[in-house]
Write a protein that holds these residues in place. Structure first.
Motif, short mmCIF file in Angstrom:
data_model
loop_
_atom_site.label_atom_id
_atom_site.label_comp_id
_atom_site.label_asym_id
_atom_site.label_seq_id
_atom_site.Cartn_x
_atom_site.Cartn_y
_atom_site.Cartn_z
N ASN A 148 -3.33 -2.17 6.84
CA ASN A 148 -1.99 -1.60 6.62
C ASN A 148 -1.85 -0.24 7.30
O ASN A 148 -0.82 0.08 7.88
CB ASN A 148 -1.73 -1.45 5.12
N ILE A 269 1.03 0.66 0.86
CA ILE A 269 -0.40 0.91 1.04
C ILE A 269 -1.05 1.25 -0.30
O ILE A 269 -2.15 0.76 -0.62
CB ILE A 269 -0.61 2.05 2.06
N HIS A 322 3.41 -5.13 -2.95
CA HIS A 322 2.18 -5.17 -2.17
C HIS A 322 0.92 -5.24 -3.04
O HIS A 322 -0.18 -5.43 -2.50
CB HIS A 322 2.09 -3.95 -1.25
#
Length: 407
Positions: A148, A269, A322
């Motif tokens: 990422n 992230i 995520h």
């Protein structure tokens, strides 16, 4: 397996894990060079937007869609030194991009870079699996965060490399690729030795693995691919089109709107890193359900609030959405540990690649209807995650895994 060997198998090999995560950063950063170079390539080679779209399609196809096939080959015949060889291909791709005299040469360079990325991911996922010990969620998160971070460098590359140096700026990335070759050569040596130990301690596993490939397992993998596709399509739609929604509805400038998307990516992230360790504690399935359904109310609320609220909503969505990226990979690896390369390729390659390509369809629907209509429609996409309830529980999946041991 002896007691000493079993202890080693359960311990996390952090030096190799961090090394392969850095290699992931380098790999994805080199892949990000392609879109980062678009403004310069369009000017220097007089490319049309359609030609840039074809470059994007070729990049996603070569780097994503073929991953499961490379993974399946690697499952049958692990090839440690394919890792530095793949990075050497990326080096050649950077040279080709720097000196490309025309569109066709650019396409060939993109194919080389994409193929190198497709080679890296399945074998990289296997190394993470072997280094993780009993902390597979954490290990996969560390690996995924590297990728990422590499992908997130694209705007910086445009500003600090391609803007001042032009197309020739790509040549500087050959130094990065050379570092990657050396790093992955060292990792490949460890990988070769580890695979020899695994083969010696897992004789007879292959016949038991075949018993695992039942309809339930295949069905679970299909569900995971569908969830990953929907999640990837939602994320790429936000990253691609929501900036235009902000500009159109709230009259933001491009830099202002991009800050919102940067917040979403940065939060992603953080979510990627947190999801893996959390799944080690509360289970893979629980984290996946929390990720795909937990973000639904925030996603559905976002098109109906003022910019003041959109910013924190995007951060929340980035973290939650995520959080299951690395977890889904670990889930399928533990479901079929003897086919780590193939199933990792299915999730990190095929599903995400399909999601990115699906973004093109979303763009076409925007042209046919309106930006607002499709943004609102996309906000309901996380609800598709309800099919995650059909997945086998962690207890049942772990029972299947215990049949096979480490492969």
């Amino acid at each position: 397996m002896s007691t000493e060997a079993a202890g080693k198998a359960r311990s996390t090999v952090y030096p190799i894990l961090f090394a392969i995560s850095i290699a992931h950063l380098i790999n994805d950063a080199l892949q990000a060079v392609i879109p980062a170079s678009y403004p310069i390539l369009r000017e220097s080679l007089h490319l049309s937007y359609t030609q840039l779209g074809i470059i994007t399609f070729i990049l996603y196809f070569s780097s994503s869609i073929i991953q499961p096939f490379i993974g399946a080959f690697a499952d049958r015949r692990p090839t440690p030194y394919i890792l530095p060889a793949g990075m050497a291909l990326s080096l050649l791709g950077m040279l080709g991009l720097a000196f490309a005299p025309g569109y066709i040469t650019v396409l060939l360079s993109v194919i080389i870079v994409g193929t190198a990325s497709a080679v890296f991911h399945p074998e990289g996922a296997r190394i993470v699996y072997l280094t993780s010990g009993s902390r597979r969620g954490l290990a996969q998160s560390i690996f995924q965060v590297g990728g990422n971070a590499g992908s997130a460098m694209a705007p910086l590359m445009t500003a600090f490399i391609f803007y001042p140096f032009g197309q020739f700026g790509a040549v500087w990335f050959t130094l990065v690729a050379a570092l990657g070759v050396a790093l992955q050569g060292w990792v490949a040596g460890w990988y070769r030795d580890r695979m020899q130990q695994v083969r010696a301690s897992n004789k007879g596993v292959a016949s038991e693995e075949e018993q695992l490939l039942q309809k339930q397992v295949i069905g679970a993998i299909i569900i995971i691919i569908m969830i990953s596709f929907a999640r990837s399509l939602f994320g790429s739609s936000v990253g691609t089109y929501f900036v235009f929604y902000l500009m159109e509805h709230f009259h933001m400038t491009i830099p202002e709107a991009q800050m919102y998307i940067f917040a979403y990516a940065g939060a992603g992230i953080v979510g990627t890193f947190l999801g893996g360790p959390l799944s080690d504690r509360i289970g893979r399935k629980n984290v996946m359900l929390l990720s795909v359904l937990g973000d639904a109310p925030f996603a559905m609320l976002m098109p109906h609030v003022d910019p003041m609220w959109i910013f924190p909503l995007l951060i929340i969505l980035g973290v939650i959405t995520h959080s299951s990226f690395s977890v889904t990979v670990v889930y399928v690896q533990e479901l079929v540990p003897g086919k780590v390369g193939m199933v990792s390729g299915l999730i990190t390659g095929l599903a995400f690649g399909m999601g990115a390509i699906g973004t093109v369809v979303v763009g076409a629907l925007i042209d046919l209807t309106s930006l607002t209509t499709i943004i609102i429609a996309c906000s309901f996409m996380p609800l598709f995650g309800v099919i995650g309830f059909l997945l086998p529980s962690d207890r049942k999946r772990n029972a299947n895994q215990s049949i096979q041991g480490e492969a």
